[in-house]
Design an enzyme around this catalytic site. Structure first.
Site, PDB file in Angstrom:
ATOM      1  N   GLU A  27      61.385  29.963   2.735  1.00 27.23           N
ATOM      2  CA  GLU A  27      62.441  29.533   3.663  1.00 27.23           C
ATOM      3  C   GLU A  27      61.899  28.573   4.714  1.00 27.23           C
ATOM      4  O   GLU A  27      62.582  27.627   5.100  1.00 27.23           O
ATOM      5  CB  GLU A  27      63.127  30.737   4.311  1.00 27.23           C
TER       6      GLU A  27
HETATM    7  N1  ADE Z   1      67.671  27.051  -3.060  1.00 28.60           N
HETATM    8  C1  ADE Z   1      67.773  25.929  -2.355  1.00 28.60           C
HETATM    9  N2  ADE Z   1      67.500  26.134  -1.073  1.00 28.60           N
HETATM   10  C2  ADE Z   1      67.204  27.450  -0.979  1.00 28.60           C
HETATM   11  C3  ADE Z   1      66.857  28.282   0.078  1.00 28.60           C
HETATM   12  N3  ADE Z   1      66.731  27.797   1.312  1.00 28.60           N
HETATM   13  N4  ADE Z   1      66.651  29.578  -0.186  1.00 28.60           N
HETATM   14  C4  ADE Z   1      66.795  30.043  -1.442  1.00 28.60           C
HETATM   15  N5  ADE Z   1      67.116  29.313  -2.469  1.00 28.60           N
HETATM   16  C5  ADE Z   1      67.321  28.031  -2.242  1.00 28.60           C
END
Ligand code: ADE
Length: 247
Positions: free
Chosen positions: A16
């Site tokens: 993240e």
């Molecule tokens: N796919 C694209 N962005 C994402 C995120 N921030 N968290 C999880 N899956 C993702």
């Protein structure tokens, strides 16, 4: 996407933070190697600045890498390696805002916590605000709250993000109607590019004088002293007797 195949809070946190400001394809290229180098909070907590930045290479916005290591230090030293499990505790960690904290709650623990990021914003503006501009996140957030699948938030938010990514390929960008929309500023010639070059020069040398760094970044640049001051004050570099090294 490898971060969708894990439930390990540390691994979700790393993904993240990487995905905050870097696209999926680039994160995919770097994610596995980063986790191999630093497989746990404890490993990252004990990593040197040069090692962390080497593993972060290609992701940009390097302050995030130091913030992530600081998270790892806090979680290992004060929480015995256990990640906080509420948004209010997560936002106390450096580099973690409410959106990132909520995404972690959703993806690591499958708890329903509404948040907005670029693909989610695209979906709601496309669907609920088909015309006109000036759409703020404050107007979108109640819609995210009310539409959320609270039984299955993880799958719901994966689907929302995928839908938003698909919209980016198929309709004129709905996010142009967001109050948050900014044209991306040029990277070439930017201060951010110079910071990146200085850190790369340091990764190649480990110890260097200002003159050596100046030559390594391609010659005299009036902004170099300020960039070096910033990098020292932000905790990337230290300066001893006119020589720079990683802190
Ligand atoms: N796919 C694209 N962005 C994402 C995120 N921030 N968290 C999880 N899956 C993702």
């Amino acid at each position: 996407m490898p971060w969708r195949r894990t439930r390990v809070p540390y691994r979700i946190l790393v993904s993240e933070v990487m995905l905050q400001q870097t696209g999926v394809d680039r994160v995919r290229d770097r994610y596995a190697a980063f986790l191999r180098a630093f497989p746990s909070f404890r490993a990252l907590a004990h990593a040197g600045t040069g090692e962390v930045l080497a593993a972060w290479k290609g992701l940009g916005y390097n302050r995030r890498a130091l913030a992530l290591r600081e998270c790892a230090r806090i979680v290992s030293s004060r929480r015995n390696g256990r990640m906080p499990r509420t948004v209010d505790e997560l936002v106390l960690l450096p580099g973690i805002g409410r959106a990132t904290a909520s995404a972690i709650m959703v993806y690591a623990f499958n708890l329903p916590r509404a948040f907005i990021e670029t693909n989610i914003r695209r979906v709601y503006i496309h669907f609920f605000f088909p015309r006109g501009g000036g759409v703020s996140d404050a107007r979108i957030m109640p819609l995210v709250e009310r539409t959320m699948d609270t039984r299955n938030p993880r799958e719901w938010f994966y689907a929302l993000m995928d839908y938003g990514a698909m919209l980016a390929q198929t309709v004129p960008n709905p996010n142009l109607r967001s109050t948050r929309y900014r044209r991306q500023s040029a990277f070439a010639g930017s201060l951010r590019q110079l910071r990146g070059k200085v850190l790369q020069a340091m990764l190649d040398r480990r110890v260097a004088s200002r003159g050596e760094i100046s030559r390594a970044v391609g010659g005299p640049d009036g902004r170099l002293p300020e960039v070096l001051r910033q990098l020292v004050s932000e905790g990337f570099l230290r300066r001893d007797n006119g020589r720079y090294s990683f802190r």
